[in-house]
Motif scaffolding. Structure first.
Motif, short mmCIF file in Angstrom:
data_model
loop_
_atom_site.label_atom_id
_atom_site.label_comp_id
_atom_site.label_asym_id
_atom_site.label_seq_id
_atom_site.Cartn_x
_atom_site.Cartn_y
_atom_site.Cartn_z
N SER A 182 15.22 -12.12 -21.70
CA SER A 182 16.24 -11.68 -22.66
C SER A 182 16.86 -10.35 -22.25
N VAL A 183 18.08 -10.14 -22.71
CA VAL A 183 18.83 -8.90 -22.46
C VAL A 183 19.41 -8.44 -23.79
N CYS A 184 19.30 -7.15 -24.08
CA CYS A 184 19.90 -6.58 -25.29
C CYS A 184 20.90 -5.50 -24.90
N ALA B 5 19.47 -9.86 -12.79
CA ALA B 5 18.72 -10.50 -11.71
C ALA B 5 17.32 -10.79 -12.22
N SER B 6 16.85 -12.00 -11.92
CA SER B 6 15.58 -12.45 -12.45
C SER B 6 14.54 -12.62 -11.34
N TRP C 45 11.55 -13.13 -15.52
CA TRP C 45 11.67 -11.75 -15.95
C TRP C 45 13.01 -11.19 -15.50
N VAL C 46 13.68 -10.47 -16.36
CA VAL C 46 14.88 -9.73 -15.93
C VAL C 46 14.36 -8.48 -15.23
N MET C 47 14.51 -8.46 -13.92
CA MET C 47 13.95 -7.39 -13.10
C MET C 47 14.97 -6.32 -12.73
N SER D 42 19.00 -3.40 -22.00
CA SER D 42 17.59 -3.58 -21.66
C SER D 42 17.33 -5.03 -21.28
N GLY D 43 16.49 -5.23 -20.28
CA GLY D 43 16.10 -6.57 -19.83
C GLY D 43 14.60 -6.70 -19.92
#
Length: 191
Positions: A126-128, A173-174, A151-153, A120-121
């Motif tokens: 952040s990314v999990c 990608a942000s 934002w992680v898009m 998840s972004g």
């Protein structure tokens, strides 16, 4: 054939292809699509607006406005698609306040694990990485700086072709126009 869409209304919408429309190869134009697909059912995702969905086999994940990630099992019974809720996870933000989950991805199953990983972004960069089988958080990354435009898009999970046991490669990608590549070492956790 079916489609799943997430909505600003907080629902997951399941669509099925009409029997009479089975002749066409693709989705068609917008006008054609409206005639070829019918909404079969809607189910609340339970986390406000649904920002993203990912489907791998019968596993469906959605990222929600409240910072949660919901995991469902998709099942077809007597021609009707049904969703069964499996897990609700809370994305771990970089900052103390919850951050909207903007994108989700599911990894292919590999020899080292029997269930896909869920990635998840979020809006705070952040990314999990989660086990989709147990809901265990395997890794949290501060992938992009939480400056308001990072934002992680988009997420893409890929498996390097020469590394059979590796969990693979993750591309983030942000919103700030940057992309980053992350590698997971073989045996670096699984579910």
């Amino acid at each position: 054939t079916g489609l799943v869409a997430g909505g600003l209304d907080g629902h997951l919408h399941l669509w099925s292809r009409r029997e009479a429309a089975s002749g066409g190869g693709g989705l068609g134009t917008t006008l054609q699509s409206a005639k070829q697909w019918s909404r079969q059912s809607s189910q609340p995702a339970g986390g406000g607006e649904v920002n993203s969905v990912a489907l791998l086999g019968s596993t469906l994940a959605c990222g929600c406005e409240d910072g949660s990630v919901a995991l469902f099992r998709l099942h077809k019974d007597a021609g009707v698609f049904l969703l069964y809720s499996l897990l609700r996870l809370q994305h771990v933000p970089q900052l103390s306040s919850p951050s909207q989950v903007m994108c989700v991805a599911l990894t292919p199953v590999c020899a080292s694990r029997h269930a896909p990983l869920l990635v998840s972004g979020a809006q705070d960069g952040s990314v999990c990485v989660w086990s989709s089988a147990s809901g265990t958080l395997l890794q949290a990354l501060n992938a992009h700086e939480p400056t308001g435009e990072d934002w992680v898009m988009a997420l893409l999970v890929a498996k390097p072709p020469d590394e059979v046991q590796a969990d693979g490669m993750l591309l983030t990608a942000s919103f700030d126009s940057t992309a980053k590549v992350w590698m997971r070492a073989p045996g670096g956790g699984g579910g």
